[in-house]
Design an enzyme around this catalytic site. Sequence first.
Site, PDB file in Angstrom:
ATOM      1  N   GLN A  36       0.827  -1.202   0.000  1.00  0.00           N
ATOM      2  CA  GLN A  36       0.000   0.000   0.000  1.00  0.00           C
ATOM      3  C   GLN A  36       0.867   1.260   0.000  1.00  0.00           C
ATOM      4  O   GLN A  36       2.065   1.215   0.272  1.00  0.00           O
ATOM      5  CB  GLN A  36      -0.898   0.010   1.245  1.00  0.00           C
ATOM      6  CG  GLN A  36      -0.123  -0.094   2.545  1.00  0.00           C
ATOM      7  CD  GLN A  36      -0.948  -0.657   3.675  1.00  0.00           C
ATOM      8  OE1 GLN A  36      -2.172  -0.573   3.687  1.00  0.00           O
ATOM      9  NE2 GLN A  36      -0.291  -1.248   4.650  1.00  0.00           N
ATOM     10  N   HIS A  67      -8.713   3.930  19.650  1.00  0.00           N
ATOM     11  CA  HIS A  67      -8.079   2.760  20.259  1.00  0.00           C
ATOM     12  C   HIS A  67      -8.746   2.349  21.572  1.00  0.00           C
ATOM     13  O   HIS A  67      -8.961   1.156  21.816  1.00  0.00           O
ATOM     14  CB  HIS A  67      -6.588   3.029  20.472  1.00  0.00           C
ATOM     15  CG  HIS A  67      -5.809   3.044  19.198  1.00  0.00           C
ATOM     16  ND1 HIS A  67      -5.133   4.154  18.750  1.00  0.00           N
ATOM     17  CD2 HIS A  67      -5.615   2.081  18.254  1.00  0.00           C
ATOM     18  CE1 HIS A  67      -4.549   3.879  17.594  1.00  0.00           C
ATOM     19  NE2 HIS A  67      -4.822   2.641  17.270  1.00  0.00           N
ATOM     20  N   ASP A 162      -8.069  -4.749  13.886  1.00  0.00           N
ATOM     21  CA  ASP A 162      -7.725  -3.328  13.791  1.00  0.00           C
ATOM     22  C   ASP A 162      -7.187  -3.047  12.392  1.00  0.00           C
ATOM     23  O   ASP A 162      -6.031  -2.687  12.204  1.00  0.00           O
ATOM     24  CB  ASP A 162      -6.691  -2.977  14.864  1.00  0.00           C
ATOM     25  CG  ASP A 162      -6.351  -1.490  14.892  1.00  0.00           C
ATOM     26  OD1 ASP A 162      -7.058  -0.716  14.215  1.00  0.00           O
ATOM     27  OD2 ASP A 162      -5.386  -1.118  15.584  1.00  0.00           O
TER      28      ASP A 162
END
Length: 288
Positions: A36, A67, A162
């Site tokens: 990416q 978070h 996540d």
Amino acid sequence: MNYKLKTRSGWLDEYHQGVRYGLEGKLILEESSPFQKITIYESKRYGKALLLDDCWMTAEKSEKCYHECLIHPALCCSTRIDNILIIGGGDGGSARECLKYKEVKSIDLVEIDLRVIELSQKYLPTIGGNAWSDSRLNLQIKNGIDWVKHTKENSYDVIIIDGADPIGPSKELFSNSFLKDCKRILKPGGVLATQSESPESFQEIHINIVKILREIFDYADPMYGSVSIYPSGLWSWAFASMENPKYIYPKKSRVKEISENCQVWSERWQQGAFNTIPAFIERELAKI
């Protein structure tokens, strides 16, 4: 989900579906890993920020809500929290929050892109904090899909997904097959947590994530909060369990242990966040 990133006179803007979100500051780094595009940007308002494939991921002064809200509803409520799996989380913020609990014995953090970890450690060290040097954290630079697929049953007390938006290397983290594998490796009494997109900007994707979780687990519910650097500012997280919903009732001992070290999360906040469902989303959830 088509994103574009543009610079203009000291600003960096993310464009998506007729909406522009920008921060004033300066570009520090831009590179492409095998997986990416990675951008590091220093903003005047939120400090250093990380972008992946032209999407804002996290920033030093706005990451606490994301978070804390992803981690603590799961870890405060799971029957046990000895062994934790984090898929993604290369900035270190999720690991940092998990390691606030003395009960946690081991965390496997499986991140596909080593450069995300390296650049986060170098440019955003406050997000991971002391997590990187904690002996309980085991870094695995591997594909999270494969890791889950080849892990034996009942291996983890809590699973944290996540990942970024469902594009690029994170796309499969929202698939039915992957989430079924997560259920298989989750211990009885455990909790799965995942970010589940903006209910305003990505309503269809958000509803579909909750739908898939409810098809696989006995209980699954979204929770809502604000993350200032994300599209619309309204964000969501989803939690799933095989026991009547483990993620809604925090254990008092754990609340006491971590509440003084949290900036956003609290037991009261968690109870409110699960009940503060936008009416238009509640109507859609009632259909699934």
